[in-house]
Write an enzyme that holds these catalytic residues in place. Sequence first.
Site, PDB file in Angstrom:
ATOM      1  N   ASP A  82      45.163  51.067  40.997  1.00 15.37           N
ATOM      2  CA  ASP A  82      45.567  49.771  41.267  1.00 15.37           C
ATOM      3  C   ASP A  82      47.416  49.261  42.595  1.00 15.37           C
ATOM      4  O   ASP A  82      47.780  50.856  41.886  1.00 15.37           O
ATOM      5  CB  ASP A  82      46.428  49.256  40.046  1.00 15.37           C
ATOM      6  CG  ASP A  82      45.795  47.485  40.389  1.00 15.37           C
ATOM      7  OD1 ASP A  82      45.689  47.434  41.623  1.00 15.37           O
ATOM      8  OD2 ASP A  82      45.370  46.733  39.028  1.00 15.37           O
ATOM      9  N   LYS A  83      46.979  48.236  42.849  1.00 17.37           N
ATOM     10  CA  LYS A  83      49.011  48.983  43.311  1.00 17.37           C
ATOM     11  C   LYS A  83      49.182  47.064  42.980  1.00 17.37           C
ATOM     12  O   LYS A  83      48.529  45.870  42.344  1.00 17.37           O
ATOM     13  CB  LYS A  83      48.898  48.183  44.541  1.00 17.37           C
ATOM     14  CG  LYS A  83      47.794  46.824  45.870  1.00 17.37           C
ATOM     15  CD  LYS A  83      49.168  46.677  46.195  1.00 17.37           C
ATOM     16  CE  LYS A  83      48.339  45.245  47.012  1.00 17.37           C
ATOM     17  NZ  LYS A  83      49.229  44.047  47.335  1.00 17.37           N
ATOM     18  N   HIS A  84      50.359  46.479  43.559  1.00 16.88           N
ATOM     19  CA  HIS A  84      51.002  45.314  42.086  1.00 16.88           C
ATOM     20  C   HIS A  84      52.254  44.980  43.846  1.00 16.88           C
ATOM     21  O   HIS A  84      52.415  45.840  44.189  1.00 16.88           O
ATOM     22  CB  HIS A  84      51.376  44.850  41.184  1.00 16.88           C
ATOM     23  CG  HIS A  84      51.851  43.746  40.888  1.00 16.88           C
ATOM     24  ND1 HIS A  84      51.877  43.164  40.415  1.00 16.88           N
ATOM     25  CD2 HIS A  84      53.685  43.426  41.677  1.00 16.88           C
ATOM     26  CE1 HIS A  84      52.100  41.919  40.743  1.00 16.88           C
ATOM     27  NE2 HIS A  84      53.346  41.968  40.923  1.00 16.88           N
ATOM     28  N   SER A  85      51.547  43.647  44.579  1.00 18.33           N
ATOM     29  CA  SER A  85      52.649  42.912  45.378  1.00 18.33           C
ATOM     30  C   SER A  85      53.843  42.314  44.659  1.00 18.33           C
ATOM     31  O   SER A  85      52.856  41.492  43.918  1.00 18.33           O
ATOM     32  CB  SER A  85      52.129  42.953  47.025  1.00 18.33           C
ATOM     33  OG  SER A  85      52.867  41.675  47.665  1.00 18.33           O
ATOM     34  N   THR A 122      45.497  36.927  45.473  1.00 18.28           N
ATOM     35  CA  THR A 122      44.128  37.092  46.004  1.00 18.28           C
ATOM     36  C   THR A 122      43.060  36.241  45.755  1.00 18.28           C
ATOM     37  O   THR A 122      42.229  36.351  45.764  1.00 18.28           O
ATOM     38  CB  THR A 122      44.485  38.739  46.061  1.00 18.28           C
ATOM     39  OG1 THR A 122      45.936  39.049  46.364  1.00 18.28           O
ATOM     40  CG2 THR A 122      43.325  38.988  45.625  1.00 18.28           C
ATOM     41  N   ARG A 170      59.813  31.304  30.970  1.00 18.87           N
ATOM     42  CA  ARG A 170      60.546  31.744  32.189  1.00 18.87           C
ATOM     43  C   ARG A 170      60.799  30.258  33.233  1.00 18.87           C
ATOM     44  O   ARG A 170      62.069  30.357  33.703  1.00 18.87           O
ATOM     45  CB  ARG A 170      60.352  32.891  33.064  1.00 18.87           C
ATOM     46  CG  ARG A 170      60.766  34.433  32.424  1.00 18.87           C
ATOM     47  CD  ARG A 170      59.919  35.536  32.535  1.00 18.87           C
ATOM     48  NE  ARG A 170      60.584  35.767  33.663  1.00 18.87           N
ATOM     49  CZ  ARG A 170      59.547  36.328  33.653  1.00 18.87           C
ATOM     50  NH1 ARG A 170      58.322  36.802  33.977  1.00 18.87           N
ATOM     51  NH2 ARG A 170      59.804  37.233  35.584  1.00 18.87           N
ATOM     52  N   SER A 185      56.720  42.129  32.547  1.00 16.84           N
ATOM     53  CA  SER A 185      56.128  41.021  33.457  1.00 16.84           C
ATOM     54  C   SER A 185      54.741  41.779  33.495  1.00 16.84           C
ATOM     55  O   SER A 185      53.314  42.027  33.784  1.00 16.84           O
ATOM     56  CB  SER A 185      55.905  40.152  33.903  1.00 16.84           C
ATOM     57  OG  SER A 185      55.125  39.194  34.345  1.00 16.84           O
ATOM     58  N   LYS A 189      50.627  44.055  31.757  1.00 18.38           N
ATOM     59  CA  LYS A 189      49.460  43.814  32.810  1.00 18.38           C
ATOM     60  C   LYS A 189      49.108  44.908  33.425  1.00 18.38           C
ATOM     61  O   LYS A 189      47.666  45.485  33.233  1.00 18.38           O
ATOM     62  CB  LYS A 189      50.364  42.308  33.721  1.00 18.38           C
ATOM     63  CG  LYS A 189      49.861  41.495  33.319  1.00 18.38           C
ATOM     64  CD  LYS A 189      50.024  40.362  33.726  1.00 18.38           C
ATOM     65  CE  LYS A 189      51.277  40.119  34.487  1.00 18.38           C
ATOM     66  NZ  LYS A 189      51.216  38.770  34.970  1.00 18.38           N
ATOM     67  N   LYS A 190      49.522  45.535  34.485  1.00 21.92           N
ATOM     68  CA  LYS A 190      49.428  47.477  34.421  1.00 21.92           C
ATOM     69  C   LYS A 190      48.924  48.119  34.066  1.00 21.92           C
ATOM     70  O   LYS A 190      47.698  49.243  33.409  1.00 21.92           O
ATOM     71  CB  LYS A 190      49.897  47.589  35.843  1.00 21.92           C
ATOM     72  CG  LYS A 190      49.598  46.645  37.298  1.00 21.92           C
ATOM     73  CD  LYS A 190      48.831  45.808  37.712  1.00 21.92           C
ATOM     74  CE  LYS A 190      48.827  45.584  38.872  1.00 21.92           C
ATOM     75  NZ  LYS A 190      47.990  44.409  38.999  1.00 21.92           N
TER      76      LYS A 190
HETATM   77  N1  IUR Z   1      53.979  38.516  38.589  1.00 19.55           N
HETATM   78  C1  IUR Z   1      53.960  38.660  37.609  1.00 19.55           C
HETATM   79  O1  IUR Z   1      53.205  39.444  37.764  1.00 19.55           O
HETATM   80  N2  IUR Z   1      55.582  39.022  37.028  1.00 19.55           N
HETATM   81  C2  IUR Z   1      56.627  38.371  37.086  1.00 19.55           C
HETATM   82  O2  IUR Z   1      57.220  38.502  36.619  1.00 19.55           O
HETATM   83  C3  IUR Z   1      56.365  37.950  38.603  1.00 19.55           C
HETATM   84  C4  IUR Z   1      55.563  38.286  39.323  1.00 19.55           C
HETATM   85  I1  IUR Z   1      58.527  37.031  39.397  1.00 19.55           I
END
Ligand code: IUR
Length: 449
Positions: A82-85, A122, A170, A185, A189-190
């Site tokens: 997976d990827k995260h941006s 997305t 936050r 954070s 999740k990943k």
């Molecule tokens: N996206 C996330 O999933 N968590 C964060 O704290 C931020 C962006 I900034």
Amino acid sequence: MSSIPELIQKKRDGGKLSDGDIRRFVEAVTSGSIQSCQTGAMLMAIWQRGMDARETASLTEEMMRSGEVMSWPPEWAGLLADKHSTGGVGDKVSLALAPALAACGCKVPMISGRGLAHTGGTLDKLESIPGFDIHRSAEQVRAILSSVGCCIVGQTETLVPADRVLYAARDVTATVDSLPLITGSIISKKGAESLTALVLDVKFGRAALYKDLGSAKELARLLVQTGELLGIRTAAVLSRMDAVIGRSVGNSLEVIEALQLLKGDCRHRPDLMELVAALGGLLLAMTGLAADRSEGAEKISRAVTGGAALLKFRAMMEAQGVAPETARALCAADADYFKILGKARHRLDLTADRDGVLLDVDGLVLAEVVHKLGAGRSEAGQPVNHRVGAELLLSLGQEVSKGTPWLRVHYEDPAPSSDQVERLQSALVLGSAAEWRKQTLVQEVLLPV
Ligand code: IUR
């Protein structure tokens, strides 16, 4: 066992929280036994004092374990990617990358987010496709990965519940921009997706969370280090986020552009193709499906230009609720996109006010105006207008003469104000051919140490 006030005091005074302390805090957050003022105080103490790598990894792991951790059939071992941006303008990379990776043999349980502030999400983009359902249970995700290889879904109720509480806290306590909190954070999740490999697209530039390369790199290092500590092969790409990625901003316009790319039209959006290939290449190398990242990038490019990724995108749409005739029509060479996705009531073409070479377009300005016209939301939960957006009609480096249309704005009533039109015009940067420098988006790649 320390009380919550004692834990807050320890962090407030610059101490290090033990693994047990962090477990106690996250458990209290997840069970709801902590008071919200205590959560806010602890977040502020973390924001002020920071956390070292061990504390950050511990926070991330405890957050990950606050809910369900997905499990996969043993035969997929080594293939989960997976990827995260960190958030961009016109960033439709995931829409093309997930199916391209699936076409190359990866299993991609992509959990995405919604847009907030000027950055798009997305999930909002995909919901511009009639019938597309982003809600899928863990069991349904497994079934889609088995039949298709990729899905793009929203976070379920049971996945990382601690993040839902902490993120909301936050947001209202001015503690979003803390490196350990961002890392916890994102990576928790990943981690809950039980990935083999993760690539992070950490953006820097005027339309990015961090404007300068140095700060973005600091975040990228911590993300990579924490992902690795959780047992995920993790790499990061530092990419420039100044102009728009590709040519469109706005939910349905970005889906159209992703489909155009998946139909092989890379020529008009080389930057988008560059990112998809770089991120995908790293993941194929990390999962062992390519010998190295350049071979991986070639495989991803072939999956995109050869049509294999488009077939996966079509199958993914069907598996996520889109009627087969709609999915087929969207993937046809002569697709009438606006008939299927709908079209904003009005269009306005802005023209260049002088001759010159298109040096730059301020992506942040475009995103902010399009957001105000209805494409984005200012508060979580607000609806978005999928049809509102803007299309760049020219490529960077192209020669432009006065009066040439450069931007098409798709809008509903009311029309953009004169201030908004002026702001959009100010995003256009024209200069001389001598000033033009072709720049790649990918600035640097961080591999695990
Ligand atoms: N996206 C996330 O999933 N968590 C964060 O704290 C931020 C962006 I900034």
